[in-house]
Design a protein around this motif. Structure first.
Motif, short mmCIF file in Angstrom:
data_model
loop_
_atom_site.label_atom_id
_atom_site.label_comp_id
_atom_site.label_asym_id
_atom_site.label_seq_id
_atom_site.Cartn_x
_atom_site.Cartn_y
_atom_site.Cartn_z
N ARG A 283 30.79 6.77 3.22
CA ARG A 283 31.36 6.66 1.88
C ARG A 283 30.34 6.18 0.85
NH1 ARG A 283 35.64 5.43 5.41
NH2 ARG A 283 37.72 6.12 4.71
N GLU A 341 28.15 7.53 -7.46
CA GLU A 341 28.27 8.59 -8.45
C GLU A 341 29.74 9.01 -8.54
OE1 GLU A 341 26.02 9.83 -10.48
OE2 GLU A 341 24.47 8.48 -9.69
N PRO A 342 30.31 9.07 -9.72
CA PRO A 342 31.71 9.50 -9.86
C PRO A 342 31.89 10.94 -9.37
CG PRO A 342 30.92 8.48 -11.88
CD PRO A 342 29.72 8.69 -11.01
N ARG A 343 33.05 11.22 -8.86
CA ARG A 343 33.38 12.59 -8.43
C ARG A 343 33.90 13.37 -9.63
NH1 ARG A 343 37.94 15.57 -6.48
NH2 ARG A 343 39.28 13.79 -6.95
N ALA A 504 30.91 21.48 -9.31
CA ALA A 504 30.67 20.47 -10.35
C ALA A 504 29.76 21.06 -11.42
CB ALA A 504 30.05 19.22 -9.75
N TRP A 560 36.60 12.29 -14.43
CA TRP A 560 35.91 11.85 -13.22
C TRP A 560 36.82 10.93 -12.44
CZ3 TRP A 560 33.66 13.02 -17.75
CH2 TRP A 560 32.52 13.83 -17.74
N SER A 561 36.53 10.78 -11.16
CA SER A 561 37.31 9.87 -10.31
C SER A 561 36.39 9.24 -9.28
CB SER A 561 38.45 10.63 -9.62
OG SER A 561 37.94 11.55 -8.68
N PRO A 563 34.65 8.55 -5.73
CA PRO A 563 34.30 9.47 -4.63
C PRO A 563 35.35 9.40 -3.52
CG PRO A 563 32.40 8.17 -5.29
CD PRO A 563 33.59 7.57 -5.99
N PRO A 564 35.49 10.48 -2.74
CA PRO A 564 36.50 10.51 -1.68
C PRO A 564 36.36 9.34 -0.71
CG PRO A 564 35.54 12.69 -1.99
CD PRO A 564 34.74 11.75 -2.83
#
Length: 713
Positions: A283, A341-343, A504, A560-561, A563-564
């Motif tokens: 992660r 880093e944002p997803r 992206a 943005w969200s 990261p998984p």
């Protein structure tokens, strides 16, 4: 040693549950017993459990193994003939017994047997000689005792305080009912509940815990919406959502599609520290240890700000505009800072599957990724047929380069048959090869893998013919790419001259190309350079993506969200639900008792309507299994659970079935109105029907309980 400790812990919890259930039954039967003695009815037995007696006590005869009944009968009979109506004065007519089967209990009165309406007596202190009004009190006393017990226990629980999940939204499941609802009176607002939304009311009832939301959805009448009033950060006025619950594919119950809020404390390692570290490394959270707490966050070069819960972290990624987000984790003696880093958030719309059902489809203006194998259990069905995680589907049945919706539809169409598959697999050296396979699809339309989407390459599936936008709540319609992409398998080389490497990059290039159109509130035409994928360079071609002003606006609303997997490392948020004082505890306890009673009756109504199924009901095995899990949360939770069981026992016992208290109550009412008892033939037939119904129900719920224990539901 850990497994042995866990086993003893589970056994101890099970013992507590059995003792607690036995106490609830004892209170129920004590209600009948006390009322019968008040009414002057002779009580022959007060029993906890069913079957043969393990221990028994009778005044004048003492405590014995087994039953005192044989010795008692010898005092009343001679050569099998009754010579005394009553025992000697120093011997009680009542036997107190503990039977071998721990679930249930009964009070046996002279002249009253639920299973034998003919077992009457003419004695002056018999059940039949008692006035119907008093008999109604006797029959109702067990139920009343259980309701009173539940109210008292609820009062105690809320005086001490119950640790539970707050009524706050955690994660919102993509494609769920909660992700699609638009605030009432705000049709242009971005739809969906949001992480961190504080739920104030559910269906005009104050929401005190997250469980209130789950119950409101599960108990909703089919076709009815659930009103959810939320307080949102940055919003002055509360927002009202009217959400139509949808049936969960896993449990079959209606649900909103939201998860509980999370704290900022990291989960423990569960005894597998090596696995925990590997999971954190995957992660991007290297160095984060079990039970650490995320104390602060920082977006880009901005100032640090505190993180009170996981919603604060989610907000930081959402507001990041693509800048890296730093999170500070700390324990008593260690501090770790991770930069993430944002997803990039892509559009997620609803696509109809062939046949029936819907699927969430990731895309950008209809540009959809190809389906891949996300997870295939080693030595599982898909693995043994040659599929591996990461495989990209070139052909699946008749579908070329299928999207996830196309792929699922094609697999389901081959249920019970074989399907031809071609995948591209990338080896350790980065070399790709095409592999042809033949897989067996089971009768449920599954091969045995979890599907995923190839977002790391700009490889396009055929755009969906029609999508339903979650963010706008629109009806089904063709996305912009449907007019531009006429074949699957095209690879996007560049957009408006900007090279792209993944989805992206597709989103970023489209946003750059439409920035002026957004400012002017206009549509745009964007040139895409595409080519044939995988094998060679192929033919280069140009396609034009024509966008409306609304398409441009929706594109730039994508943000943005986190990261998984990042937010899933945190433990659920909890708070202590506690009354303000003794008076408030009484009010809350009575209100909770009333709520649980009404909810139990509603459960039976939903059972007939079909939104609750028989397999959702719990029998003795299910209660014991659930009880051990609840007991593991502590004594207060066990008391709360037992109060719930006490109310449910009261409701079930007062159903209008002949062999439970509710049915007997109706017989007495009928006798009082008619002036004579209901005919024995009718009582016997009704009793037999009730016995068969309850027996069948017991077998069904017990079967489902055992199945659920082994399937983990």
């Amino acid at each position: 040693m850990g497994a042995l400790s866990s086993l003893f812990g589970t056994f101890g919890d099970l013992l507590l549950v059995i003792l607690g259930f036995g106490f609830i039954v004892f209170i129920h039967e004590a209600g009948h017993f006390v009322a019968a003695r008040w009414a002057g009815i002779r009580v022959l037995a007060f029993a906890i459990g069913f079957g043969p007696a393990m221990l028994s006590y009778r005044r004048g005869m003492g405590l014995r193994r087994g039953s005192t009944e044989p010795a008692y009968r010898q005092l009343l009979e001679r050569d099998g003939v009754a010579v005394h109506d009553e025992p000697p004065a120093d011997i009680s007519p009542t036997e107190y017994r503990l039977n071998w089967l721990p679930f249930g209990g009964y009070v046996k009165m002279l002249g009253q047997e639920d299973l034998n309406p003919r077992a009457t007596s003419a004695a002056v202190d018999s059940y039949q000689r008692c006035h119907p009004a008093k008999r109604l009190v006797v029959i109702s006393a067990g139920v009343v005792a259980n309701v009173v017990l539940a109210a008292l226990v609820f009062m105690l629980v809320f005086m001490v305080g119950l640790r539970t999940e707050p009524p706050r939204v955690g994660d919102v499941i993509p494609g769920s009912a909660a992700s699609q609802a638009t605030p009432v009176g705000m049709p242009d607002a971005v739809p969906g509940l949001r992480t961190g939304d504080e739920v104030l009311r559910v269906n005009d009832r104050t929401a005190r815990t997250f469980n209130d939301l789950m119950l409101a959805a599960a108990m909703a009448s089919p076709g009815d919406t659930v009103d959810v009033l939320v307080e949102r950060r940055g919003q002055v006025e509360p927002l009202l959502f009217q959400i139509l619950p949808e049936k969960s594919p896993r449990t079959g119950l209606l649900e909103l599609g939201i998860l509980p809020a999370q704290s900022t404390t990291v989960f423990g390692d569960g005894g597998d520290y090596a696995g925990f570290r590997e999971s954190m490394d995957d992660r991007g959270l290297t160095g984060v240890e079990p039970e650490m707490r995320a104390g602060w966050i920082r977006v880009g070069d901005g100032p640090q700000r505190s993180a009170e819960d996981a919603a604060d972290i989610a907000d930081a990624f959402r507001d990041s505009e693509g800048r890296p987000v730093a999170i500070g984790f700390a324990s008593e003696d260690t501090e770790v800072v991770v930069d993430l880093e944002p997803r990039v958030v892509l559009d997620e719309s609803i696509v109809r599957l062939g046949g029936e059902g819907e699927q969430v489809q990731t895309h950008v203006l209809g540009l959809a990724p190809v389906m891949t194998v996300g997870f295939a259990e080693e030595n599982g069905a898909a693995w043994n047929q040659g599929l591996r995680p990461g495989d990209v589907f070139v052909r699946l049945g008749s579908a070329e380069y299928p999207s996830i919706a196309e792929g699922i539809t094609e697999i389901r169409a081959h249920a019970g048959r074989e399907i031809q598959i071609t995948v591209v697999r990338t080896g350790e050296g980065g070399q790709s090869e095409e592999i042809a396979l033949v897989a067996r699809v089971n009768r449920k339309g599954l091969i045995g893998f979890a599907p995923n989407e190839l977002l790391g390459e700009p490889l396009l599936a055929l755009p969906p013919a029609a999508i339903r936008e979650q963010r706008t709540g629109s009806e089904y319609g063709a996305p912009p790419a449907a007019a531009a992409i006429d074949r699957p398998g095209l690879r996007v080389r560049s957009i408006a001259g900007v090279p792209v490497d993944d989805f992206a990059g597709i989103r970023a290039a489209l946003r750059t190309a439409t920035r002026d159109a957004l400012a002017a509130g206009e549509g745009a035409a964007v040139e895409l350079e595409v080519g044939v994928p995988i094998v060679g360079q192929g033919i280069q071609d140009t396609r034009t993506l024509r966008l409306s002003a609304g398409d441009v606006r929706r594109l730039h609303e994508l943000g943005w969200s986190a990261p998984p997997g990042v937010l899933s490392i945190f433990q659920p948020a909890e708070f202590t639900l506690k009354a303000d004082g003794p008076v408030d505890a009484v009010v809350v306890g009575l209100a909770e008792t009333k709520r649980v009673m009404l909810m139990t009756y509603v459960t039976f109504a939903r059972l007939f309507q079909g939104s609750v199924r028989v397999e959702h009901l719990k029998g003795p095995v299910g209660i014991a299994h659930l009880g051990t899990r609840v007991a593991d949360r502590g004594l207060i939770w066990l008391l709360f659970f037992m109060a719930l069981i006490s109310v449910n026992l009261a409701v079930v016992n007062f159903l209008p079935l002949p062999i439970v208290d509710g049915g007997q109550f109706l017989f007495i009412v009928a006798e009082w109105i008619r002036g004579r008892p209901v005919p024995e033939a009718i009582q016997s037939a009704a009793t037999l029907a009730g016995l068969v119904l309850i027996g069948m129900g017991f077998l069904v719920v017990t079967f489902n309980d055992i199945r659920n224990v082994f399937t983990g539901l």
